[in-house]
Design a protein around this motif. Structure first.
Motif, mmCIF file in Angstrom:
data_model
loop_
_atom_site.group_PDB
_atom_site.id
_atom_site.type_symbol
_atom_site.label_atom_id
_atom_site.label_comp_id
_atom_site.label_asym_id
_atom_site.label_seq_id
_atom_site.Cartn_x
_atom_site.Cartn_y
_atom_site.Cartn_z
ATOM 1 N N TYR A 58 0.853 -1.185 0.000
ATOM 2 C CA TYR A 58 0.000 0.000 0.000
ATOM 3 C C TYR A 58 0.894 1.242 0.000
ATOM 4 N N PRO A 59 0.703 2.156 -0.957
ATOM 5 C CA PRO A 59 1.608 3.308 -1.080
ATOM 6 C C PRO A 59 1.436 4.356 0.006
ATOM 7 N N ASP A 60 0.332 4.297 0.766
ATOM 8 C CA ASP A 60 0.045 5.344 1.746
ATOM 9 C C ASP A 60 0.376 4.925 3.174
ATOM 10 N N ILE A 61 1.414 4.079 3.340
ATOM 11 C CA ILE A 61 1.826 3.677 4.685
ATOM 12 C C ILE A 61 3.339 3.719 4.794
ATOM 13 N N LYS A 62 3.797 4.156 5.960
ATOM 14 C CA LYS A 62 5.214 4.157 6.306
ATOM 15 C C LYS A 62 5.346 3.346 7.600
ATOM 16 N N LYS A 98 -4.967 -6.132 4.276
ATOM 17 C CA LYS A 98 -6.148 -5.357 3.893
ATOM 18 C C LYS A 98 -7.013 -5.056 5.112
ATOM 19 N N ASP A 99 -7.225 -6.060 5.958
ATOM 20 C CA ASP A 99 -8.041 -5.859 7.160
ATOM 21 C C ASP A 99 -7.357 -4.916 8.145
ATOM 22 N N MET A 100 -6.037 -5.038 8.273
ATOM 23 C CA MET A 100 -5.318 -4.162 9.187
ATOM 24 C C MET A 100 -5.316 -2.715 8.686
ATOM 25 N N ILE A 101 -5.147 -2.519 7.390
ATOM 26 C CA ILE A 101 -5.190 -1.166 6.818
ATOM 27 C C ILE A 101 -6.541 -0.521 7.098
ATOM 28 N N ARG A 102 -7.604 -1.293 6.912
ATOM 29 C CA ARG A 102 -8.950 -0.778 7.179
ATOM 30 C C ARG A 102 -9.079 -0.366 8.646
ATOM 31 N N TYR A 151 -6.557 0.478 10.744
ATOM 32 C CA TYR A 151 -5.731 1.664 10.994
ATOM 33 C C TYR A 151 -6.459 2.929 10.554
ATOM 34 N N LYS A 152 -7.040 2.901 9.361
ATOM 35 C CA LYS A 152 -7.721 4.091 8.822
ATOM 36 C C LYS A 152 -8.939 4.466 9.657
ATOM 37 N N ASN A 153 -9.680 3.467 10.101
ATOM 38 C CA ASN A 153 -10.840 3.746 10.950
ATOM 39 C C ASN A 153 -10.428 4.383 12.276
ATOM 40 N N LEU A 154 -9.324 3.899 12.851
ATOM 41 C CA LEU A 154 -8.855 4.454 14.117
ATOM 42 C C LEU A 154 -8.386 5.893 13.947
ATOM 43 N N ILE A 155 -7.717 6.160 12.847
ATOM 44 C CA ILE A 155 -7.255 7.531 12.594
ATOM 45 C C ILE A 155 -8.435 8.470 12.379
#
Length: 425
Positions: A32-36, A400-404, A406-410
């Protein structure tokens, strides 16, 4: 941009399943390009000074050494060290946005507390196993009568520490549904605060070998081509069911003379040697191996065994399935997603009046003999398990599930749940 800061302690499990989890997760997240990603390895004995290494684009490893005069079990020193870790990370945190702190073990709790005091960023904790399982060797009855909320001994304090860490987290990830039920019923964690995300692996990293390649690799590693290789990979500890495995294997050796047990890992080797004096020549101990060398052993294995007394989700099980190895598993909660006879051979669990967990070594012996003597059955089981793995345990789905999450928490960080802290001893 998501900035994920993953904490990695020097716990022994980091050399095994938890370490594999971090490698698989980070490898897939980087698609995913939007994660560091920053992986913070603290109490790192391999380093004498603070070090930041660039492992790949958007992927960094931060190594923080252990203090020279470190009293790890002194709570005051733990807090001082946690503050030092937070201070070392301060510039990285201030230079980034969308930060998520990702915890993996109870040793992370002092660092978590300091970070929560200083920042409003979300904290998630992943439960790889429960402390009571390790303390009591899977015996649930020994939880009865414990005063976890007001601990008075080391056992109660360890379980309290785990509960406190999960209560203080903004979100908790479990790796199977049974763990989620336990958190709700025993630790009073609100269901809305828990997600079940299965462990996953990059299946493309593992290959199945044909018969000629398997013979070549067996010779390369010093084995005879006719030997049936039975493979165990993990901690060589009683809770991994290693004693039941060796007892069953020695019984099988009295019936078949082409069996070889290969044990990859470190642990209580002397206890095993005392059990197999008649069959020293039939058991191979490799010690701790690199992931690449382990894959070579996967390619020569005829049977994989995961005889754990408890196991939320074994990475060696997933890797063996991805390598096309038919499995013998113990019938425990962490393996209940597999089908008897179609995807593995199960060894039934027996629970004594006192709650101890046992396995019948005769049943285990028969499973070894059955799989080692029936190539068609072995091939069918391996193929069925592989198809199921593709549907349930891919690293891409885990990421994919973890990215979802992370984004929800942010986006929707909830106010901290009220929590009554218990004084440390």
């Amino acid at each position: 941009m998501i900035t994920l800061i993953i904490f990695k302690s020097n716990a022994r499990g980091m050399q095994y399943g938890m370490g594999t989890y971090i490698r698989e997760l980070t490898g897939s997240l980087l698609s995913y390009p939007d994660i560091k990603i920053y992986v913070v390895t603290y109490h790192n004995s391999r380093f004498k000074e603070f070090d930041v290494a660039v492992l790949a684009e958007r992927y960094f490893e931060i190594n923080i050494p252990t203090p020279k005069l470190s009293l790890l079990h002194d709570s005051r020193n733990e807090i001082k060290y946690a503050r030092a870790v937070a201070n070392l990370l301060a510039d990285i945190i201030s230079e980034n946005e969308g930060i998520i702190f990702h915890m993996n073990y109870i040793d992370d709790l002092p660092i978590m507390k300091i970070l929560r005091e200083r920042y409003e960023y979300s904290v998630i904790s992943v439960v790889h196993f429960f402390q009571w399982e390790q303390l009591f060797n899977g015996n649930k009855q020994k939880m009865n009568g414990l005063n976890i909320d007001k601990p008075s001994n080391n056992t109660e304090f360890t379980i309290f520490t785990e509960k406190e860490m999960l209560r203080l987290s903004d979100h908790v990830v479990t790796i199977n549904p049974f763990m989620k039920d336990f958190l709700i019923k025993k630790y009073n964690i609100p269901p809305v605060k828990i997600s079940m995300i299965r462990n996953g692996i990059n299946i493309g990293r593992f290959t199945k070998t044909d018969s000629q390649e398997k013979i070549r690799l067996k010779h390369k590693l010093g084995f005879y081509s006719h030997e049936k290789i039975i493979l165990f990979c993990g901690r060589i500890d009683p809770d991994k069911g290693i004693n039941f495995l060796v007892d069953a294997f020695t019984k099988a050796c009295k019936i078949k003379d082409d069996l070889r047990l290969v044990l990859i890992g470190q642990g209580y080797i002397q206890d095993i040697l005392d059990k197999c004096k008649q069959f020293y020549g039939r058991i191979t101990f490799t010690g701790f191996l690199s992931p690449d060398k382990i894959k070579e052993f996967y390619q020569i294995a005829d049977i994989g065994v995961v005889p754990s007394i408890y196991e939320p989700c074994s990475y060696s099980r997933l890797e063996m399935i991805a390598s096309g190895i038919p499995l013998i598993l113990t019938r425990i909660e962490g393996f209940s997603d597999m089908s008897e006879g179609e995807q593995c051979i199960f060894i039934n669990r027996h629970i004594t009046h006192d709650g101890d967990i046992l396995f019948d070594t005769d049943e285990f012996c028969n499973a070894i003999l059955s799989l080692s003597g029936n190539d068609k059955l072995a091939e069918t089981i391996a193929s069925n398990a592989y198809r199921d793995l593709l549907n349930k345990n891919s690293a891409s789905d885990m990421a994919k599930d973890m990215i979802r999450l992370y984004k929800n928490l942010i986006k929707n960080k909830k106010p901290d749940l009220e929590y009554e802290k218990t004084e440390r001893r």
